[in-house]
Design an enzyme around this catalytic site. Structure first.
Site, mmCIF file in Angstrom:
data_model
loop_
_atom_site.group_PDB
_atom_site.id
_atom_site.type_symbol
_atom_site.label_atom_id
_atom_site.label_comp_id
_atom_site.label_asym_id
_atom_site.label_seq_id
_atom_site.Cartn_x
_atom_site.Cartn_y
_atom_site.Cartn_z
ATOM 1 C CD GLU A 1 7.346 -8.187 -17.911
ATOM 2 O OE1 GLU A 1 7.923 -7.181 -18.351
ATOM 3 O OE2 GLU A 1 6.592 -8.154 -16.928
ATOM 4 C CB ILE B 1 -0.089 -3.766 -11.749
ATOM 5 C CG1 ILE B 1 -0.451 -3.274 -10.357
ATOM 6 C CG2 ILE B 1 -1.350 -4.071 -12.542
ATOM 7 C CD1 ILE B 1 0.507 -2.374 -9.698
ATOM 8 N NE ARG C 1 9.612 -3.519 3.373
ATOM 9 C CZ ARG C 1 10.591 -2.887 2.751
ATOM 10 N NH1 ARG C 1 11.779 -3.434 2.714
ATOM 11 N NH2 ARG C 1 10.390 -1.709 2.205
ATOM 12 N NE ARG D 1 9.541 -3.836 -12.197
ATOM 13 C CZ ARG D 1 8.826 -2.768 -12.553
ATOM 14 N NH1 ARG D 1 7.533 -2.896 -12.823
ATOM 15 N NH2 ARG D 1 9.376 -1.574 -12.655
ATOM 16 C CG ASP E 1 0.756 -4.631 -16.819
ATOM 17 O OD1 ASP E 1 0.573 -4.764 -18.049
ATOM 18 O OD2 ASP E 1 1.387 -3.676 -16.331
ATOM 19 C CG HIS F 1 5.603 -4.324 -17.904
ATOM 20 N ND1 HIS F 1 6.739 -4.813 -17.327
ATOM 21 C CD2 HIS F 1 5.287 -3.198 -17.205
ATOM 22 C CE1 HIS F 1 7.114 -4.027 -16.331
ATOM 23 N NE2 HIS F 1 6.242 -3.022 -16.235
ATOM 24 C CG LEU G 1 -2.084 1.029 1.098
ATOM 25 C CD1 LEU G 1 -3.200 0.487 0.211
ATOM 26 C CD2 LEU G 1 -2.648 1.388 2.475
ATOM 27 N N GLY G 2 1.542 1.464 -1.165
ATOM 28 C CA GLY G 2 2.335 2.680 -1.358
ATOM 29 C C GLY G 2 1.518 3.647 -2.187
ATOM 30 N NE ARG G 3 5.451 6.607 -5.141
ATOM 31 C CZ ARG G 3 6.752 6.539 -4.820
ATOM 32 N NH1 ARG G 3 7.303 7.465 -4.078
ATOM 33 N NH2 ARG G 3 7.514 5.555 -5.259
ATOM 34 C CB ILE G 4 0.814 2.122 -7.457
ATOM 35 C CG1 ILE G 4 1.717 3.009 -8.327
ATOM 36 C CG2 ILE G 4 -0.112 1.282 -8.325
ATOM 37 C CD1 ILE G 4 2.724 2.255 -9.167
#
Ligand code: NAP
Length: 317
Positions: free
Chosen positions: A263, A232, A177, A234, A258, A281, A154-157
């Protein structure tokens, strides 16, 4: 500007407009697409800024070949392909392009979540292939609104994904964490417990060694046969062999991906499964957001060269 010393080494293009703006203002050694990048670096011993992208990254060999290097301005928010440890040890600062892409990546996470649950990718084929006429009603799918949304990272994105969840009347919990202050979303210290609770588990944490295979067979089993995984973040965050196995055995309901581990290679079984929705991606890949990202790389480089300060230094928030 010939005759002046190179100020910038550009390893990745930022698009025609930004490349031209940089070249007009500074002397730029442009190496994107060059066959022998490493061999060209000796021409720019005084360059203090390198411009790159999360895809191209920057190695310690490249940085070591640029004795004047003081800053790396990178396109993209992930930085697992920049050798940050070496950079820090050698007094080189780095910037990425956070915030400007949050909403587009969150939109794509939701597109994948909705696609995997409501099977819009299959329905589209059903209509265009004439089966609506020849067979009739389309099989039932999975409800989204009002369900439980678990977010890993739960960061910016992640926060932008969570906010969209409120619009779908969902309960939202997350795993980081550390708990994130100033949010009222529930924190879950155990990832397996979050997966057990969630109907949809969306991954939005960084890649790299620290999060490699964070989502393993145990977490997938906990998410369960009705659960849907959306990634979304990695590809490296998920144990892909365990994911394929869980889907094949019916231990996991579906997935919207995504990003993949190798890849653009896709494990063959994923190509055959209607319960899996894939995208190449493209989390940030809208015209508007890509332009904003390139502009931010430009602004970071200019800011560093004019004031000695980066606008969005990595590790500053
Ligand atoms: P951010 O603001 O730094 O958020 C990352 C979150 O992940 C933080 O809340 C962090 O919290 C958590 N986290 C870090 N390590 C963790 C771990 N080991 N276990 C659990 N949680 C962990 O980053 P962002 O800007 O939201 O970007 C997140 C990631 O999205 C990027 O790093 C990139 O990999 C991916 N991304 C993908 C696309 C795409 O095209 N698909 C586009 C942009 C970004 P704690 O520090 O408390 O753990």
């Amino acid at each position: 500007m010939s005759g002046k010393k190179y100020q910038i080494v550009q390893l990745a293009s930022m698009g025609q407009e930004i490349d031209a703006a940089l070249a007009e203002r500074y002397r730029v050694l442009f190496l994107d697409g060059h066959e022998d990048v490493q061999g060209q670096l000796a021409a720019a011993p005084h360059a203090s800024v390198a411009i790159t992208s999360v895809r191209k990254g920057i190695t310690r060999q490249t940085m070591a070949a640029l004795p004047g290097l003081r800053a790396v301005c990178s396109w993209g928010v992930g930085y697992e392909t920049l050798d940050m440890q070496w950079a820090r040890e050698h007094g080189i600062v780095a910037s990425n392009t956070p915030r400007v892409l949050d909403d587009c990546v969150a939109d794509l996470a939701w597109a994948l979540l909705l696609t995997a649950a409501r099977r819009t990718h299959v329905g589209d084929r059903y209509v265009k292939g004439g089966q609506w006429r020849s067979i009739g009603a389309f099989p039932l799918s999975t409800r989204v609104w009002g369900k439980r949304l678990g977010i890993v990272g739960l960061g910016r994105i992640g926060l932008a994904i969570a906010e969209r969840g409120r619009g779908f009347g969902m309960q939202v919990r997350y795993h980081n964490r550390r708990p994130r202050p100033q949010t009222d979303y529930g924190f879950e210290p155990s990832l397996a417990a979050l997966a057990e609770w969630a109907d949809f588990l969306v991954l939005a944490c960084p890649g790299g060694p620290q999060t490699r295979h964070l989502v393993d067979a145990q977490v997938l089993r906990a998410l369960g046969p009705q659960g849907i995984l959306v990634n979304i973040a990695r590809g490296s965050v998920v144990d892909e062999a365990a994911l394929v196995q869980a889907l094949e055995r019916g231990e996991l309901g579906g997935a919207g991906l995504d990003v993949l581990a190798n890849e653009p290679s896709v494990p063959a079984p994923l190509m055959q499964m209607d319960r899996v929705a894939l995208m190449p991606h493209v989390g940030s890949a809208t015209h508007e957001t890509r332009a904003d990202m390139s502009r931010l790389v430009h602004d970071n480089a200019v800011s560093f060269l004019e004031t000695g300060r980066l606008l969005t230094p990595i590790g500053d928030d």
